[in-house]
Design an enzyme around this catalytic site. Sequence first.
Site: not given
Ligand SMILES: NC(=O)c1ccc[n+]([C@@H]2O[C@H](COP(=O)([O-])OP(=O)(O)OC[C@H]3O[C@@H](n4cnc5c(N)ncnc54)[C@H](OP(=O)(O)O)[C@@H]3O)[C@@H](O)[C@H]2O)c1
Length: 306
Positions: A103-105, A132, A136, A176, A199, A206
């Site tokens: 992540s860009s954070c 977080y 990462k 978000h 906010w 962004r």
């Molecule tokens: N969203 C953003 O803006 C963003 C930006 C940059 C990078 N990212 C990165 O992209 C990745 C995915 O993000 P996302 O937005 O798709 O997140 P998300 O929608 O919250 O999905 C995360 C998933 O992680 C799974 N998870 C959580 N705890 C777990 C555990 N203990 N064991 C197994 N699975 C687990 C959950 O599975 P279940 O649903 O099955 O519980 C959930 O579906 C992350 O690494 C995040 O840092 C996201």
Amino acid sequence: MKILLTGSNGMVGKNILEHADASKYDFLTPGSRDLNLLNAKEVETYLEKNKPDVVIHCAGLVGGIQANMKEPVRFLVENSDMGRNIVLAAKSSGVKYFLNMASSCMYPKDHDGLLEEELILTGPLEPTNEGYALAKIMTMRLGQYINKETQQMTFKTLVPCNLYGRWDKFSEKNSHMIPAVIRKMDNAIRDNSESVEVWGSGNARREFMDAADLADFVFFALKNWEKIPEIINVGLGHDHSINDYYQAVAKILGYKGKFHHDLTKPEGMKRKLVSTKKTDDLGWKSKTSLEAGIKKAYEFYKKESV
Ligand SMILES: NC(=O)c1ccc[n+]([C@@H]2O[C@H](COP(=O)([O-])OP(=O)(O)OC[C@H]3O[C@@H](n4cnc5c(N)ncnc54)[C@H](OP(=O)(O)O)[C@@H]3O)[C@@H](O)[C@H]2O)c1
């Protein structure tokens, strides 16, 4: 090619599975109930049994600024544990290719210019999501150490900018910015409210990319594995102010009311724009316009919130 996709129920995971190229691969898609990544033994056993060729690690505890500020311990510990467990189990079970979603954070907070991959670990992190970000960084570094120690598995880290899209979280508790704005404005239209709260000043800038575009890059990376650098940003190459995002959502939803700014609320880094030099050099570009992306996310929200 057998691919273990962690986080397959999440926004990024779902967008990967919805991509046109997904049918070309054999995906293992356990949710957290089938495979709890916090349990090292369970993860080892799953990988030994299923023997994937590739791991795409998209699972994580992910949340907005409020959730990150409220529970930094959980964001640090759970994301580090998940990263450590899946990376070490992949190494020991003979996985060949590991694609890690960062992540860009992870970038230092006081850099106003383009965020180039080399800047990671050169300065203090944004305090609102430091836990977080540290998790990462740890997972990325662990993979880099493995790349140094052994030729058996190659580990690459994608650093996406902020994301939104289908399968985003729209709840008040952990959304978000873009889904939160969609929800707030949709409620304001429904309730005939005169104004919507923003906010902070709304001047912070962004970069938000449709998660479907990140999914597109994931398949590009699988097809061009050798050419992909060890760490690579995935973004749009341009940004907008928070106020611009509010205006864009208002236009699509038809909101005609006012905005008021709560200057007591945190707004995070002033600017966060990743350099797209590396993806440009590879000939890849994100495709979805902000308007098309917001329309798609709004349609998803309306369908899901019924
Ligand atoms: N969203 C953003 O803006 C963003 C930006 C940059 C990078 N990212 C990165 O992209 C990745 C995915 O993000 P996302 O937005 O798709 O997140 P998300 O929608 O919250 O999905 C995360 C998933 O992680 C799974 N998870 C959580 N705890 C777990 C555990 N203990 N064991 C197994 N699975 C687990 C959950 O599975 P279940 O649903 O099955 O519980 C959930 O579906 C992350 O690494 C995040 O840092 C996201």
